[in-house]
Design a protein around this motif. Structure first.
Motif, PDB file in Angstrom:
ATOM      1  N   HIS A  23       0.465  -1.718  -0.278  1.00  0.00           N
ATOM      2  CA  HIS A  23       0.163  -0.108  -0.159  1.00  0.00           C
ATOM      3  C   HIS A  23       0.651   1.710  -0.219  1.00  0.00           C
ATOM      4  CE1 HIS A  23      -3.405   1.355  -0.435  1.00  0.00           C
ATOM      5  NE2 HIS A  23      -4.100   1.692   0.764  1.00  0.00           N
ATOM      6  N   ALA A  24       1.988   1.442   0.814  1.00  0.00           N
ATOM      7  CA  ALA A  24       2.802   2.898   1.142  1.00  0.00           C
ATOM      8  C   ALA A  24       3.474   3.258  -0.666  1.00  0.00           C
ATOM      9  CB  ALA A  24       4.099   2.111   1.455  1.00  0.00           C
ATOM     10  N   ALA A  25       3.281   1.751  -1.682  1.00  0.00           N
ATOM     11  CA  ALA A  25       3.720   2.105  -2.860  1.00  0.00           C
ATOM     12  C   ALA A  25       2.506   2.859  -3.858  1.00  0.00           C
ATOM     13  CB  ALA A  25       4.556   0.801  -3.978  1.00  0.00           C
ATOM     14  N   PHE A  26       1.262   3.211  -3.278  1.00  0.00           N
ATOM     15  CA  PHE A  26       0.217   3.828  -3.566  1.00  0.00           C
ATOM     16  C   PHE A  26       0.473   5.024  -3.604  1.00  0.00           C
ATOM     17  CE2 PHE A  26      -0.893  -0.598  -4.425  1.00  0.00           C
ATOM     18  CZ  PHE A  26      -0.910  -0.647  -5.782  1.00  0.00           C
ATOM     19  N   PHE A  27       0.784   4.950  -2.342  1.00  0.00           N
ATOM     20  CA  PHE A  27       0.594   6.474  -1.542  1.00  0.00           C
ATOM     21  C   PHE A  27       2.127   7.290  -2.302  1.00  0.00           C
ATOM     22  CE2 PHE A  27       2.927   8.638   2.379  1.00  0.00           C
ATOM     23  CZ  PHE A  27       2.491   9.681   2.288  1.00  0.00           C
ATOM     24  N   GLY A  28       3.334   6.043  -2.929  1.00  0.00           N
ATOM     25  CA  GLY A  28       4.121   6.671  -3.388  1.00  0.00           C
ATOM     26  C   GLY A  28       4.020   7.512  -4.441  1.00  0.00           C
ATOM     27  N   ILE A  29       3.691   6.554  -5.638  1.00  0.00           N
ATOM     28  CA  ILE A  29       3.017   7.048  -6.067  1.00  0.00           C
ATOM     29  C   ILE A  29       2.506   8.273  -6.698  1.00  0.00           C
ATOM     30  CG2 ILE A  29       1.998   6.202  -8.383  1.00  0.00           C
ATOM     31  CD1 ILE A  29       2.460   3.528  -8.413  1.00  0.00           C
ATOM     32  N   GLY A  30       1.112   8.649  -6.234  1.00  0.00           N
ATOM     33  CA  GLY A  30       0.024   9.223  -6.225  1.00  0.00           C
ATOM     34  C   GLY A  30       1.109  10.642  -5.364  1.00  0.00           C
ATOM     35  N   ALA A  31       2.455  10.296  -4.679  1.00  0.00           N
ATOM     36  CA  ALA A  31       3.007  11.899  -3.743  1.00  0.00           C
ATOM     37  C   ALA A  31       4.273  12.645  -5.633  1.00  0.00           C
ATOM     38  CB  ALA A  31       4.154  11.763  -2.904  1.00  0.00           C
ATOM     39  N   TYR A  32       4.703  11.256  -5.862  1.00  0.00           N
ATOM     40  CA  TYR A  32       5.444  11.636  -6.864  1.00  0.00           C
ATOM     41  C   TYR A  32       4.816  12.039  -8.114  1.00  0.00           C
ATOM     42  CZ  TYR A  32      10.092  10.268  -5.005  1.00  0.00           C
ATOM     43  OH  TYR A  32      11.071  10.086  -5.092  1.00  0.00           O
ATOM     44  N   THR A  33       3.427  11.506  -8.764  1.00  0.00           N
ATOM     45  CA  THR A  33       2.410  12.333  -9.258  1.00  0.00           C
ATOM     46  C   THR A  33       2.358  13.681  -9.197  1.00  0.00           C
ATOM     47  OG1 THR A  33       1.589   9.898  -9.768  1.00  0.00           O
ATOM     48  CG2 THR A  33       0.745  11.219 -10.579  1.00  0.00           C
ATOM     49  N   VAL A  89       8.626  18.514   0.176  1.00  0.00           N
ATOM     50  CA  VAL A  89       9.747  17.686   0.226  1.00  0.00           C
ATOM     51  C   VAL A  89       9.248  15.974   0.312  1.00  0.00           C
ATOM     52  CG1 VAL A  89      12.083  15.942   0.925  1.00  0.00           C
ATOM     53  CG2 VAL A  89      11.205  18.846   1.364  1.00  0.00           C
ATOM     54  N   ILE A  90       9.513  15.156  -0.821  1.00  0.00           N
ATOM     55  CA  ILE A  90       9.609  13.427  -0.790  1.00  0.00           C
ATOM     56  C   ILE A  90      10.804  12.839  -1.306  1.00  0.00           C
ATOM     57  CG2 ILE A  90       6.897  13.537  -1.142  1.00  0.00           C
ATOM     58  CD1 ILE A  90       7.612  12.848  -4.149  1.00  0.00           C
ATOM     59  N   THR A  91      11.070  11.518  -0.569  1.00  0.00           N
ATOM     60  CA  THR A  91      11.874  10.679  -1.202  1.00  0.00           C
ATOM     61  C   THR A  91      11.314   9.159  -1.308  1.00  0.00           C
ATOM     62  OG1 THR A  91      12.551  10.317   1.193  1.00  0.00           O
ATOM     63  CG2 THR A  91      13.824  11.943   0.288  1.00  0.00           C
ATOM     64  N   PRO A  92      11.901   8.621  -2.244  1.00  0.00           N
ATOM     65  CA  PRO A  92      11.410   7.225  -2.365  1.00  0.00           C
ATOM     66  C   PRO A  92      11.399   6.300  -0.596  1.00  0.00           C
ATOM     67  CG  PRO A  92      13.679   6.941  -3.786  1.00  0.00           C
ATOM     68  CD  PRO A  92      13.798   8.498  -2.609  1.00  0.00           C
ATOM     69  N   ASP A  93      12.011   6.555   0.320  1.00  0.00           N
ATOM     70  CA  ASP A  93      11.878   6.370   1.004  1.00  0.00           C
ATOM     71  C   ASP A  93      10.251   5.750   2.232  1.00  0.00           C
ATOM     72  OD1 ASP A  93      14.536   5.708   1.864  1.00  0.00           O
ATOM     73  OD2 ASP A  93      14.651   6.866   3.406  1.00  0.00           O
ATOM     74  N   TYR A 109       9.541   0.692  -5.693  1.00  0.00           N
ATOM     75  CA  TYR A 109      10.370   1.452  -4.914  1.00  0.00           C
ATOM     76  C   TYR A 109      11.566   1.216  -5.659  1.00  0.00           C
ATOM     77  CZ  TYR A 109      13.245   2.114  -0.428  1.00  0.00           C
ATOM     78  OH  TYR A 109      14.289   2.718   0.209  1.00  0.00           O
ATOM     79  N   THR A 110      12.049   0.376  -5.622  1.00  0.00           N
ATOM     80  CA  THR A 110      13.411  -0.239  -6.845  1.00  0.00           C
ATOM     81  C   THR A 110      13.157   1.585  -7.164  1.00  0.00           C
ATOM     82  OG1 THR A 110      13.382  -2.340  -5.906  1.00  0.00           O
ATOM     83  CG2 THR A 110      15.053  -1.810  -7.948  1.00  0.00           C
ATOM     84  N   THR A 169      -6.557   2.110  -3.463  1.00  0.00           N
ATOM     85  CA  THR A 169      -5.448   2.530  -4.137  1.00  0.00           C
ATOM     86  C   THR A 169      -5.594   3.743  -4.718  1.00  0.00           C
ATOM     87  OG1 THR A 169      -5.511   1.746  -5.996  1.00  0.00           O
ATOM     88  CG2 THR A 169      -4.058   0.423  -4.580  1.00  0.00           C
ATOM     89  N   ALA A 170      -6.437   4.384  -5.062  1.00  0.00           N
ATOM     90  CA  ALA A 170      -6.644   6.178  -5.806  1.00  0.00           C
ATOM     91  C   ALA A 170      -6.890   6.950  -4.558  1.00  0.00           C
ATOM     92  CB  ALA A 170      -7.659   5.811  -6.274  1.00  0.00           C
ATOM     93  N   VAL A 171      -7.087   6.086  -3.427  1.00  0.00           N
ATOM     94  CA  VAL A 171      -7.445   6.892  -1.966  1.00  0.00           C
ATOM     95  C   VAL A 171      -6.260   7.601  -1.115  1.00  0.00           C
ATOM     96  CG1 VAL A 171      -8.141   7.217   0.184  1.00  0.00           C
ATOM     97  CG2 VAL A 171     -10.265   6.558  -1.437  1.00  0.00           C
ATOM     98  N   ALA A 172      -5.186   6.080  -1.755  1.00  0.00           N
ATOM     99  CA  ALA A 172      -3.928   5.880  -0.935  1.00  0.00           C
ATOM    100  C   ALA A 172      -3.184   7.328  -1.368  1.00  0.00           C
ATOM    101  CB  ALA A 172      -3.355   4.863  -1.260  1.00  0.00           C
ATOM    102  N   GLY A 173      -3.369   7.364  -3.422  1.00  0.00           N
ATOM    103  CA  GLY A 173      -2.974   8.362  -4.218  1.00  0.00           C
ATOM    104  C   GLY A 173      -3.547   9.734  -4.031  1.00  0.00           C
ATOM    105  N   VAL A 174      -4.119   9.751  -3.272  1.00  0.00           N
ATOM    106  CA  VAL A 174      -4.773  11.546  -3.080  1.00  0.00           C
ATOM    107  C   VAL A 174      -4.300  11.483  -2.047  1.00  0.00           C
ATOM    108  CG1 VAL A 174      -6.616  12.773  -2.301  1.00  0.00           C
ATOM    109  CG2 VAL A 174      -7.416  10.920  -4.403  1.00  0.00           C
ATOM    110  N   ALA A 175      -4.378  10.922  -0.604  1.00  0.00           N
ATOM    111  CA  ALA A 175      -3.009  11.416   0.458  1.00  0.00           C
ATOM    112  C   ALA A 175      -2.058  11.279   0.471  1.00  0.00           C
ATOM    113  CB  ALA A 175      -3.237   9.614   1.098  1.00  0.00           C
ATOM    114  N   GLY A 176      -1.372   9.857  -1.016  1.00  0.00           N
ATOM    115  CA  GLY A 176      -0.114  10.701  -1.312  1.00  0.00           C
ATOM    116  C   GLY A 176      -0.022  12.291  -2.381  1.00  0.00           C
ATOM    117  N   GLY A 177      -0.335  12.510  -2.886  1.00  0.00           N
ATOM    118  CA  GLY A 177      -0.570  13.990  -3.258  1.00  0.00           C
ATOM    119  C   GLY A 177      -0.717  15.509  -2.416  1.00  0.00           C
TER     120      GLY A 177
END
Lengths: 319, 291
Positions: A57-67, A231-235, A121-122, A215-223
């Motif tokens: 799930h954290a990956a989708f959070f990250g995808i949202g943040a990076y997008t 600031v965001i990092t792959p971590d 992540y990789t 996953t879509a909601v996790a993406g919003v949270a990431g954004g």
């Protein structure tokens, strides 16, 4: 029915909370709590309603943040378009990954999502041209309505109200879902998939639907997270965050709406309270987690039921 | 095409693959016999490497004895971990057990950081600097040691599970725990032995790999991830699957790293796994629970 009085009271309290103190650090913690609540609620759709354990799930959070961050940087669309795109991109990844992984269930599914999470992540870590690799992206602009110019959210208080609104909206959506035909299909699928299939429920489609929404909601949270912290990092996709999210859902109480929100509060508050202890902090945290899993498998929410005798648990499987 | 380089890449890949196999065998053993997914498995790998380091440093023994001491000590810790974290939860929901192991993993990683310090360490081994040459292939003795010990241990494990009384009891428990208990199998003993074997295997992998790479307290999450990837590829609960899966992952990563891109080697390894899973979702040798 105490919840009829309790719920408006909690919402009023949550609305008034930022004015109880002028301490901006406290406001910051409140924003984190709301962000993690939103994430935990979305993960709860997978763990609590579909009944599968996702370690990606954290990956989708990250995808949202990076997008959201990249859209803001490259196209100047930091704002609602960025958040919508974050949801769409994370949801698309969720669709593809869900389509592949949901064909198997149980432990295999958990590990498969862990594998997908690690791939994302990789790739984020090594695709330096796009993501700037381990350095991460910094100086992300604040959240505006429609790109640059116009009003923009600054300060923790503003983000608190935004995230609070998102949490309440999603919590209400979950509540409404559970009382709908689709929601009952979710529960039937969780309790007994073959039986649900025999009643004409398309089990795979129901599961995929839940996975994509989560996953879509996790993406919003990431954004929102990317714009808030700037600031965001792959971590943000690392195993540590995956574990944290699962901890929130299970310690709070899976399959309930209050559970993940309480779990997020415990996570944020406990890490803060133990901050003075330095490296010992995470050891104590892990010990508390393990103890709560062993002695309180139903989560904190199950304490409420034990005290009041009221059934807050929505039709749990009796294993 | 340069065949020497190719052969060298494959040799290196096979050695890396053997460490993956050692890690994954323990994971798959615990899953197949006890139906437990042990997230803390990688931490026993980490402990194996660190115990080897400290046994050599504090007790002043040579590398081989240090590795044996570390393996035995971690295997003993496996008994403790089972008694505290797994055995009491055997009747709970599988999520509860999974989370308990996740808690144990966090406990061991952060406890390790507290006790051992976060800075990377090197395990000294007399074999790390000398080489073995076969034709134009060059491999360090340590890497030969990894491969040979790995192969011997796997063979021994296979014989143990097939022919010993305890191995038969483990197989019976894997098939049906209640049925096994009814025929007089001591389930408690099966739990203990399975965890001793799994933790010992992970520790042995750590002790063997320690001299070829840096060790640090968070290496356990790397190890468990590799273990899981291998286990998905080979099929959860299948020991031949772990062997084939581990060796192929090692070779795929080495070839991808050598011919495509070092940074993306891992991602390419994962991508191939996804292709395999699209074809067989349950893994190469696995039997999946399907909806």
């Amino acid at each position: 029915m105490p919840s009829r009085i309790l719920l408006p009271l909690v919402i009023v309290l949550a609305l008034a909370a930022p004015f109880l103190t002028a301490n901006t650090y406290f406001h910051h913690l409140m924003v984190l709590w709301m962000l993690f609540s939103l994430l935990a609620l979305s993960l709860n759709v997978i763990i609590g309603y579909i009944g599968e354990l996702s370690f990606g799930h954290a990956a989708f959070f990250g995808i949202g943040a990076y997008t959201a961050a990249l859209i803001g940087m490259n196209f100047g669309l930091a704002g609602i378009p960025g958040l919508v795109l974050a949801a769409i991109v994370a949801g698309l990844f969720g669709f593809v990954i869900g389509y592949v992984s949901l064909r198997i269930v149980g432990p295999q599914f958990a590990i498969l999502t862990l594998g997908f999470g690690s791939i994302i992540y990789t790739i984020t870590n090594y695709w330096v041209d796009l993501t700037r690799g381990p350095m991460g992206i910094s100086n992300i602009q604040p959240l505006g309505l429609w790109g640059e110019g116009g009003p923009a959210l600054t300060g923790a208080r503003g983000y608190y109200y935004l995230t609070l609104f998102l949490v309440i909206a999603f919590a209400y959506a979950c509540h409404a879902l559970l009382n709908s035909r689709t929601g009952r299909a979710f529960i039937a699928t969780r309790e007994n998939a073959p039986l649900a299939a025999s009643l004409g429920i398309d089990v795979f489609r129901i599961k995929l639907l839940g996975f994509v929404v989560a996953t879509a909601v996790a993406g919003v949270a990431g954004g929102v997270y990317a714009h808030y912290l700037t600031v965001i990092t792959p971590d943000v996709m690392s195993l540590q965050y995956v574990a944290a999210l699962i901890i929130m859902v299970i310690v709070g109480g899976r399959g309930t709406i209050a559970g993940p929100i309480i779990g997020a509060l415990i996570y944020v508050a406990l890490l803060e309270a133990l901050r003075a202890l330095g490296p010992l902090r995470l050891v104590i945290f892990a010990a508390l987690l393990t103890a709560s899993v062993i002695f309180l498998p139903g989560g904190i929410v199950s304490l409420w039921r034990r005290i009041t005798g009221e059934d807050t648990r929505p039709r749990e499987a009796a294993e | 095409m340069d065949y020497i380089v190719l052969a060298q890449q494959i040799a290196n890949g096979l050695v890396n693959g053997m460490t993956y196999v050692l890690i994954a065998t323990g994971l798959t053993l615990v899953f197949s016999v006890l139906h437990i997914i042990n997230f803390a498995h990688g931490e026993f790998y980490m402990l194996g490497a660190f115990f080897t380091y400290f046994a050599a440093k504090l007790l002043g023994v040579d590398y081989i004895s240090a590795a044996v001491i570390a393996t035995l000590a971690v295997a003993a810790l496996g008994v403790l971990a089972n008694r505290l974290f797994f055995w009491p939860l055997r009747k709970e929901h599988e999520f509860t057990i999974l989370l308990s192991s996740l808690g144990l993993a966090l406990l061991l990683t952060n406890g390790g950081e507290l006790l051992f310090g976060a800075d990377p360490k090197y395990v000294d081994s007399p074999f790390a600097d000398s080489i073995v040459q076969a034709g134009q292939l060059v491999v360090t003795q340590q890497r030969v040691l990894i491969f040979v010990v790995g192969a011997v241990i796997l063979l021994a494990l296979n014989l143990f599970i097939r022919h010993s009384r305890m191995g038969k009891m483990m197989r019976a428990t894997a098939q049906n725990p209640e049925g096994a208990a009814l025929t007089g199998v001591n389930i408690r003993q099966v739990y203990t032995v399975t965890f001793v074997l799994a933790c010992g295997l992970a520790a042995l992998a750590g002790a063997l790999v320690g001299p070829t790479a840096m060790i640090f307290p968070t290496v356990g999450s790397w190890a468990v991830l590799k273990g899981f990837i291998v286990v998905i590829l080979g099929g959860l609960g299948s020991i031949p699957g772990a062997l084939i899966g581990g060796l192929s992952l090692g070779v795929i990563e080495a070839l991808a790293g050598g011919y495509i891109s070092l940074g993306f080697a891992q991602a390419i390894g994962y991508a191939i796994i996804i292709i395999v899973l699209l074809w067989r979702p349950q893994g190469l040798f696995g039997i999946a629970r399907r909806t």
